[in-house]
Enzyme design. Structure first.
Site, PDB file in Angstrom:
ATOM      1  N   ALA A  75       0.918  -1.131   0.137  1.00 11.59           N
ATOM      2  CA  ALA A  75      -0.059  -0.111   0.127  1.00 11.59           C
ATOM      3  C   ALA A  75       0.628   1.358   0.154  1.00 11.59           C
ATOM      4  CB  ALA A  75      -0.807  -0.026   1.326  1.00 11.59           C
ATOM      5  N   THR A  76       1.989   0.945   0.733  1.00 12.37           N
ATOM      6  CA  THR A  76       2.885   2.489   0.632  1.00 12.37           C
ATOM      7  C   THR A  76       3.117   2.873  -0.815  1.00 12.37           C
ATOM      8  OG1 THR A  76       4.008   1.651   2.703  1.00 12.37           O
ATOM      9  CG2 THR A  76       5.219   3.288   1.506  1.00 12.37           C
ATOM     10  N   ASN A 155      -6.175   3.547  10.218  1.00 13.63           N
ATOM     11  CA  ASN A 155      -5.130   2.068  10.731  1.00 13.63           C
ATOM     12  C   ASN A 155      -5.258   2.192  12.273  1.00 13.63           C
ATOM     13  OD1 ASN A 155      -3.613   4.150   9.496  1.00 13.63           O
ATOM     14  ND2 ASN A 155      -1.937   3.375  10.868  1.00 13.63           N
ATOM     15  N   GLN A 183      -6.652  -0.951   5.092  1.00 14.19           N
ATOM     16  CA  GLN A 183      -7.340  -1.379   5.918  1.00 14.19           C
ATOM     17  C   GLN A 183      -8.710  -1.954   6.051  1.00 14.19           C
ATOM     18  OE1 GLN A 183      -5.736  -2.467   8.960  1.00 14.19           O
ATOM     19  NE2 GLN A 183      -4.044  -1.179   9.094  1.00 14.19           N
ATOM     20  N   HIS A 205      -0.906  -7.837   3.134  1.00 13.66           N
ATOM     21  CA  HIS A 205      -0.371  -8.436   4.518  1.00 13.66           C
ATOM     22  C   HIS A 205      -1.419  -7.983   5.568  1.00 13.66           C
ATOM     23  CE1 HIS A 205       1.598  -4.946   6.648  1.00 13.66           C
ATOM     24  NE2 HIS A 205       1.804  -4.512   5.280  1.00 13.66           N
ATOM     25  N   THR A 243      10.052  -7.113 -12.920  1.00 18.03           N
ATOM     26  CA  THR A 243       9.478  -8.556 -13.060  1.00 18.03           C
ATOM     27  C   THR A 243       8.261  -8.848 -11.854  1.00 18.03           C
ATOM     28  OG1 THR A 243      11.285  -9.188 -14.080  1.00 18.03           O
ATOM     29  CG2 THR A 243      10.131 -10.971 -12.968  1.00 18.03           C
ATOM     30  N   CYS A 328       7.431   5.195  22.478  1.00 19.61           N
ATOM     31  CA  CYS A 328       8.164   5.529  23.501  1.00 19.61           C
ATOM     32  C   CYS A 328       9.833   5.119  23.138  1.00 19.61           C
ATOM     33  CB  CYS A 328       7.667   4.825  24.775  1.00 19.61           C
ATOM     34  SG  CYS A 328       6.529   3.569  24.420  1.00 19.61           S
TER      35      CYS A 328
HETATM   36  C1  LIG Z   1      -3.670   2.614   6.016  1.00 16.01           C
HETATM   37  C2  LIG Z   1      -2.453   2.153   5.593  1.00 16.01           C
HETATM   38  N1  LIG Z   1      -1.961   2.647   4.567  1.00 16.01           N
HETATM   39  C3  LIG Z   1      -0.931   2.111   4.104  1.00 16.01           C
HETATM   40  C4  LIG Z   1      -0.300   0.983   4.721  1.00 16.01           C
HETATM   41  C5  LIG Z   1       1.197   0.544   4.340  1.00 16.01           C
HETATM   42  O1  LIG Z   1       0.982  -0.686   3.625  1.00 16.01           O
HETATM   43  P1  LIG Z   1       2.316  -1.587   3.171  1.00 16.01           P
HETATM   44  O2  LIG Z   1       2.895  -2.200   4.530  1.00 16.01           O
HETATM   45  O3  LIG Z   1       1.631  -2.709   2.357  1.00 16.01           O
HETATM   46  O4  LIG Z   1       3.023  -0.767   2.428  1.00 16.01           O
HETATM   47  C6  LIG Z   1      -0.774   0.625   6.078  1.00 16.01           C
HETATM   48  C7  LIG Z   1       0.001  -0.532   7.044  1.00 16.01           C
HETATM   49  O5  LIG Z   1       1.133  -0.365   7.443  1.00 16.01           O
HETATM   50  C8  LIG Z   1      -2.064   1.006   6.275  1.00 16.01           C
HETATM   51  O6  LIG Z   1      -2.571   0.693   7.526  1.00 16.01           O
END
Ligand SMILES: Cc1ncc(COP(=O)(O)O)c(C=O)c1O
Lengths: 404, 137
Positions: A75-76, A155, A183, A205, A243, A328
């Site tokens: 997702a990043t 999240n 999420q 994941h 790939t 922390c």
């Molecule tokens: C809302 C949200 N966006 C993006 C991510 C990033 O996803 P990824 O770990 O697949 O890059 C996460 C999880 O860490 C997430 O909870």
């Protein structure tokens, strides 16, 4: 019972054994190891077939066309590709973007990067319930706005935004709409034929697939275009070269297939576990839920225990794998920016815990956690001078604390 | 965050947890820190006629290292004079508990707490000392 018990499904999920099985079939010499881009032999064709089946499985979960799915590393990357891709492609149309303060860092940091490149970003403040309204979005849209990016489910607090309504606003004003659905996918229904969303990010994941793989939904009608962020062999119709990782994609596809088939029953079971947890906390005084209680995904609960310090709480809950509202790691505790944006003071943000239950959580796990939480909170309040003062009726906000 | 065995010991079995009556003349109270910073310590000492600390109690809102620092301090100050107690250095506490650099502030807070408690006791008795002098004259 395996300790610590896992209550952090929002961070990541274990891979479902059925997914792991499918993945393992795409690695060895006897398996489906070929390069999906190899056009001249059977190894390539079979790999391509597996990848295209997986693409269809992802598309099926969200009622989209397989041709609208672009594979990414998670997702990043999907967030980066969507936001930078649109901003760069349409930069002559406008340089203003809209997002919210409580987006994932993958969205916020991408926006910050664009600001450094000369784009302007409006960060909407959610309400104290953690929700961004369509009205807020409508008000923020300007002549030069090109993209709105609002997450589906947050999240940290699990609260759900009304993306269907926000989509209507964006479409009416001819502004593209990106949604981070990392999420929400696999937890609540997503119908991209009905919803006016142009781009949507997914991660395997978070739904019992492997880490390191995700997808970006890119709408075909009306068409949206992106500037590629990764250049190379022109894979994924030029939007994302590299790939294709057959085993990863097959894993994500299988995870989507399973979750589509089982989601409704699973979410009912998971919702009951969350309710059991919440009911079990009712006899503890001064416990607060963070974010809207009603508009949330079934498995998530973010609660603050007033007059208990967060790090010591985590320390006494070492048999539970939960996430804390403060990082922390440094001398100065950093309270979560999401909880701060909801208006929580530092103490309440510090004393928050996020519990997220999932496919492999049992009632016994929840009961064990409840017993541990009661012990920890009782112990730490017994140790807390703030709790004494609260019990003596002292208004803590009226005290002048010596800052240090 | 990995904690030393000593921190864990004090955290699991904190010594001298409690509260004394702060209006009692033989009690000195020191409260330091702030909730927003993540730690508040309340340290109390009971001082006998000979000026020796007979008993000490604490309550701490804070991380494991803050709890351990204050717990350890209550053990250390018992049986000491006010001057001895007030001269305990944060570095001694940090060393005894093997606090990592990011937790040194917990030991500083403990030092502040005992100094504040001694000061509170002395402030309460400043008047007696003056009257004692007056009687002597
Ligand atoms: C809302 C949200 N966006 C993006 C991510 C990033 O996803 P990824 O770990 O697949 O890059 C996460 C999880 O860490 C997430 O909870």
């Amino acid at each position: 019972m395996k300790l610590p018990i896992y209550f952090d499904y929002a961070a990541t999920t274990p891979v479902d054994p059925r997914v792991a099985q499918k993945m393992s079939e795409c690695l060895l010499a006897e398996g489906n190891f070929g390069n999906p881009a190899s056009r001249s032999h059977k190894y390539g064709w079979e790999a391509e077939e597996a990848v295209e089946l997986a693409r269809r499985q992802v598309a099926d979960l969200i009622n989209a066309d397989p041709r609208e799915i672009v594979w990414t590393s998670g997702a990043t990357e999907s967030d980066n590709l969507a936001i930078k891709g649109v901003a760069h492609f349409y930069k002559n149309k406008g340089k203003h973007l809209i997002t919210s303060r409580i987006e994932h860092k993958a969205v916020l940091d991408t926006c910050r990067h664009l600001e450094r490149e000369g784009f302007e970003v409006t960060y909407l403040e959610p309400g104290s319930d953690g929700i961004v309204t369509p009205e807020q979005v409508a008000e923020a849209i300007r002549e030069d706005t090109v993209l709105v990016s609002i997450m589906h489910v947050n999240n940290e607090i699990g609260v759900i935004n009304d993306i269907a309504a926000i989509g209507e606003v964006c479409r009416a004003k001819k502004v593209f709409f990106h949604v981070d659905a990392a999420q929400s996918a696999g937890k609540i229904d997503i119908d991209l034929e009905a919803m006016k969303v142009d781009l949507m990010s997914f991660s395997a994941h978070k739904m019992y697939g492997p880490k390191g793989v995700g997808a970006l939904y890119v709408r075909r009608k009306p068409r949206i275009r992106l500037e590629a962020q990764m250049h190379g062999g022109g894979h994924e119709r030029g939007m994302r070269s590299g790939t294709l990782a057959t085993h990863q994609l097959v894993g994500m596809g299988e995870a989507c297939r399973i979750v589509k088939a089982e989601m409704h029953d699973e979410q009912i079971r998971i919702g009951a576990l969350r309710e059991r947890l919440w009911q079990g906390l009712q006899d503890i005084e001064e416990v607060h839920v963070n974010g809207s209680f009603d508009k949330r995904v079934p498995g998530w609960l973010n609660v603050s225990f007033n007059y208990v310090e967060g790090e010591s709480l985590i320390m006494s809950l070492s048999d539970l794998a939960v996430s804390s509202g403060s990082a922390c790691t440094s001398a100065s505790l950093e309270p979560s920016y999401v909880l701060r944006a909801l208006g929580l003071n530092d103490e309440m943000a510090h004393s928050s815990l996020r519990f997220s239950v999932g496919r492999f959580t049992s009632e016994d796990d929840v009961d064990y956690a409840l017993a541990k939480i009661h012990l920890a909170v009782d112990k730490l309040r017994e140790l807390s001078p703030l709790w004494d003062m609260y019990k003596d009726g002292v208004d803590l906000t009226k005290i002048e604390w010596a800052a240090h | 965050m990995a904690y030393s065995d000593k921190v864990m010991d004090h955290y699991d079995n904190p010594r001298n947890v409690g509260k004394m009556d702060d209006t009692d003349d033989s009690v000195g109270t020191g409260m330091v820190g702030a909730p927003a910073c993540g730690d508040v310590m309340r340290l109390q000492i009971k001082v006998n006629a000979a000026g020796i600390i007979e008993d000490a109690k604490f309550k701490t809102y804070g991380c494991g290292s803050a709890i351990a620092s204050s717990s350890l301090l209550t053990e250390w100050v018992k049986g000491r004079t006010l001057d001895e107690a007030a001269s305990i250095k944060n570095t001694e506490i940090a060393e005894e508990l093997a606090l990592p650099p990011v937790k040194i502030h917990c030991s500083v807070l403990a030092e502040d707490a005992i100094k504040a408690a001694v000061k509170d006791f002395r402030t309460k008795h400043a008047a007696d000392q003056q009257s004692a002098v007056a009687v002597g004259e």
